[in-house]
Design an enzyme around this catalytic site. Structure first.
Site, PDB file in Angstrom:
ATOM      1  N   GLY A  62       0.832  -1.210   0.000  1.00 56.93           N
ATOM      2  CA  GLY A  62       0.000   0.000   0.000  1.00 56.93           C
ATOM      3  C   GLY A  62       0.863   1.255   0.000  1.00 56.93           C
ATOM      4  O   GLY A  62       1.921   1.284   0.621  1.00 56.93           O
TER       5      GLY A  62
ATOM      6  N   ASP B 149       0.599   1.682   9.071  1.00 57.81           N
ATOM      7  CA  ASP B 149       0.205   0.863  10.234  1.00 57.81           C
ATOM      8  C   ASP B 149       1.292   0.852  11.315  1.00 57.81           C
ATOM      9  O   ASP B 149       1.019   0.515  12.462  1.00 57.81           O
ATOM     10  CB  ASP B 149      -0.075  -0.581   9.796  1.00 57.81           C
ATOM     11  CG  ASP B 149      -1.160  -0.661   8.735  1.00 57.81           C
ATOM     12  OD1 ASP B 149      -1.957   0.285   8.617  1.00 57.81           O
ATOM     13  OD2 ASP B 149      -1.204  -1.674   8.015  1.00 57.81           O
TER      14      ASP B 149
ATOM     15  N   GLY C   3      -5.312   0.614  10.061  1.00 57.92           N
ATOM     16  CA  GLY C   3      -4.344  -0.073  10.922  1.00 57.92           C
ATOM     17  C   GLY C   3      -4.602  -1.566  10.884  1.00 57.92           C
ATOM     18  O   GLY C   3      -5.305  -2.093  11.735  1.00 57.92           O
ATOM     19  N   ARG C   4      -4.027  -2.180   9.836  1.00 60.86           N
ATOM     20  CA  ARG C   4      -4.309  -3.606   9.657  1.00 60.86           C
ATOM     21  C   ARG C   4      -3.616  -4.407  10.759  1.00 60.86           C
ATOM     22  O   ARG C   4      -2.415  -4.522  10.773  1.00 60.86           O
ATOM     23  CB  ARG C   4      -3.853  -4.054   8.267  1.00 60.86           C
ATOM     24  CG  ARG C   4      -4.278  -5.437   7.912  1.00 60.86           C
ATOM     25  CD  ARG C   4      -4.440  -5.649   6.434  1.00 60.86           C
ATOM     26  NE  ARG C   4      -3.368  -5.080   5.626  1.00 60.86           N
ATOM     27  CZ  ARG C   4      -3.421  -5.029   4.302  1.00 60.86           C
ATOM     28  NH1 ARG C   4      -4.460  -5.474   3.654  1.00 60.86           N
ATOM     29  NH2 ARG C   4      -2.415  -4.518   3.636  1.00 60.86           N
TER      30      ARG C   4
ATOM     31  N   GLU D 210      -9.755   0.070  12.512  1.00 57.15           N
ATOM     32  CA  GLU D 210     -10.532  -0.797  11.606  1.00 57.15           C
ATOM     33  C   GLU D 210     -10.419  -2.275  11.966  1.00 57.15           C
ATOM     34  O   GLU D 210     -11.301  -3.070  11.655  1.00 57.15           O
ATOM     35  CB  GLU D 210     -10.046  -0.600  10.161  1.00 57.15           C
ATOM     36  CG  GLU D 210      -8.573  -1.001   9.978  1.00 57.15           C
ATOM     37  CD  GLU D 210      -8.064  -0.935   8.551  1.00 57.15           C
ATOM     38  OE1 GLU D 210      -8.810  -0.534   7.651  1.00 57.15           O
ATOM     39  OE2 GLU D 210      -6.887  -1.299   8.344  1.00 57.15           O
TER      40      GLU D 210
HETATM   41  O1  F6P Z   1      -1.446  -1.640   5.245  1.00 58.98           O
HETATM   42  C1  F6P Z   1      -1.845  -0.353   4.916  1.00 58.98           C
HETATM   43  C2  F6P Z   1      -3.340  -0.274   4.791  1.00 58.98           C
HETATM   44  O2  F6P Z   1      -3.693   1.080   4.518  1.00 58.98           O
HETATM   45  C3  F6P Z   1      -4.116  -0.775   5.996  1.00 58.98           C
HETATM   46  O3  F6P Z   1      -4.143   0.137   7.060  1.00 58.98           O
HETATM   47  C4  F6P Z   1      -5.471  -1.038   5.364  1.00 58.98           C
HETATM   48  O4  F6P Z   1      -6.160  -2.039   6.073  1.00 58.98           O
HETATM   49  C5  F6P Z   1      -5.110  -1.534   3.989  1.00 58.98           C
HETATM   50  O5  F6P Z   1      -3.802  -1.074   3.716  1.00 58.98           O
HETATM   51  C6  F6P Z   1      -6.042  -1.076   2.898  1.00 58.98           C
HETATM   52  O6  F6P Z   1      -5.664  -1.689   1.716  1.00 58.98           O
HETATM   53  P1  F6P Z   1      -6.186  -1.252   0.290  1.00 58.98           P
HETATM   54  O7  F6P Z   1      -5.430  -0.018  -0.122  1.00 58.98           O
HETATM   55  O8  F6P Z   1      -5.895  -2.424  -0.575  1.00 58.98           O
HETATM   56  O9  F6P Z   1      -7.655  -0.959   0.423  1.00 58.98           O
END
Ligand code: F6P
Length: 359
Positions: free
Chosen positions: A12, A140, A183-184, A235
């Protein structure tokens, strides 16, 4: 023949990626290296011809170092070991990536990524005998062995500003405002922004909570004469009975999402307060990097190139105790660094009267 190194962004995006590249390119040019940028993470090497372009310092002067996103593009869904083909089948394309990389004739690959990307890139490096250096980035902030990863500071600033903006409207309407942040699997953004932005309740995946405790905190505030409350929720927080709140996107990809909307009506029912939910989402990843992220990007980018010059590979550059260090990349991805529930920030929040919904 000139010496060359390659750089890519993977996973990401976040604020500060262009600033990392700027630092690496400026440093590399001082050593006489030519820098090749690989587009769209390792997926750029699977294109015919490979999507690679020269990066020059002149390109980064002025506007680019301030700009969010990544000029190289990135992906968090094209693992070359499990590549989703157009016909829906899954194929291991790692050898194709390795041979395309070798054809570039570079001494090393600098990958700017998070734990998932480093896992893939270091496996590719091992399999192909490639020289790899990692630079940590993730909003994160869950990479182990570095105090901070690029992008986190900006994300926390955006979330803090969101609370700053929610507070006056909450107070004007006697409302409970719930802010869902990213915040995965780790609650660092919610915890840091929650303290900085004056939240009354912080919900993070590391601390199990009950709606009754959250409602009791809000009721206490009302009893003390307060007419609003701010709740920040990560989240990755599950429902109190352990259900993951997720969104399934086209193609079956799952991402966290929905805990704010889940909690809204429950908190409203338990407190009798009007409740509104704001989901901050990708706003936390875009925009101009904060000065902290620019500094970190600069220090890490420089050190990564220094490691290439010194011939020290398989390392991740890291920020520890006010300085740049380097650590074995494979150790850095052994575990996800979640919030220390006995640590200073949780203690500070509790001491300020912030509730985690657990008591
Ligand atoms: O790991 C970064 C992050 O922004 C997380 O906080 C979030 O859950 C995820 O990536 C979102 O991913 P995407 O951009 O694929 O929707």
């Amino acid at each position: 023949m000139s010496r060359k190194l390659a750089i890519l962004t993977s996973g990401g995006d976040c604020a500060g990626l262009n600033a990392v590249m700027r630092a690496a390119v400026l440093r590399a040019e001082r050593f006489g290296y030519e820098v090749l940028g690989v587009e769209n993470g390792s997926a750029g090497l699977l294109e015919e011809p490979p999507k690679v372009r020269a990066l020059k310092s002149a390109e980064f002067d002025g506007f680019l170092m301030r700009r969010g996103g990544t000029i190289l593009g990135t992906t968090n869904s094209r693992d070359p070991f499990r590549y989703l083909m157009a016909d829906g089948s899954i194929k291991d394309r790692s050898e194709e990536v390795i041979s395309a990389f070798k054809a570039l004739g570079v001494e090393a690959l600098i990958g700017i990524g998070g734990d998932g990307s480093f896992d893939i890139l270091s496996r590719l490096a091992k399999q192909g005998g490639l020289n790899f250096i990692g630079i940590p980035k993730t909003i994160d902030n869950d990479l182990d062995m570095t105090d901070f990863s690029v992008g986190f500071d900006t994300a926390v600033s955006v979330a803090t500003e969101a609370l700053d903006r929610l507070q006056p409207t909450a107070a004007s309407h006697d409302r409970v405002m719930i802010l869902e942040v990213m915040g995965r699997d780790a609650g660092h953004i919610a915890l840091n922004a929650g303290i900085a932005g004056g939240a009354d309740v912080i919900l993070i995946p590391e601390i199990p909570y009950k709606i009754e405790h959250v409602a009791a905190k809000i009721q206490n505030l009302k009893d003390e004469g307060r007419n609003f409350a701010l709740v920040i929720v990560s989240e990755a927080v599950k429902s109190p009975d352990g259900e993951k709140l997720e969104v399934v996107y086209h193609g079956g990809e799952k991402r966290y999402g929905g805990i704010g909307e889940y909690l809204g009506p429950k908190i409203a029912a338990a407190t009798g307060s009007e409740t509104r939910v704001t989901v901050l989402g990708h706003v936390q990843r875009g925009g101009s990097p904060t000065w902290n992220d620019r500094l970190l990007a600069s220090a890490l980018g420089v050190r990564a190139v220094d490691l290439v010059k010194e011939g020290r590979f398989g390392r991740m550059v890291a920020w520890q105790n006010r300085q740049v260090v380097d650590v074995p990349v494979e150790e850095a991805i052994q575990r996800c660094r979640v919030v220390n529930v006995e640590g200073t920030l949780v203690h500070t929040a509790r001491a300020l009267g912030i509730s985690f919904g657990d008591r």
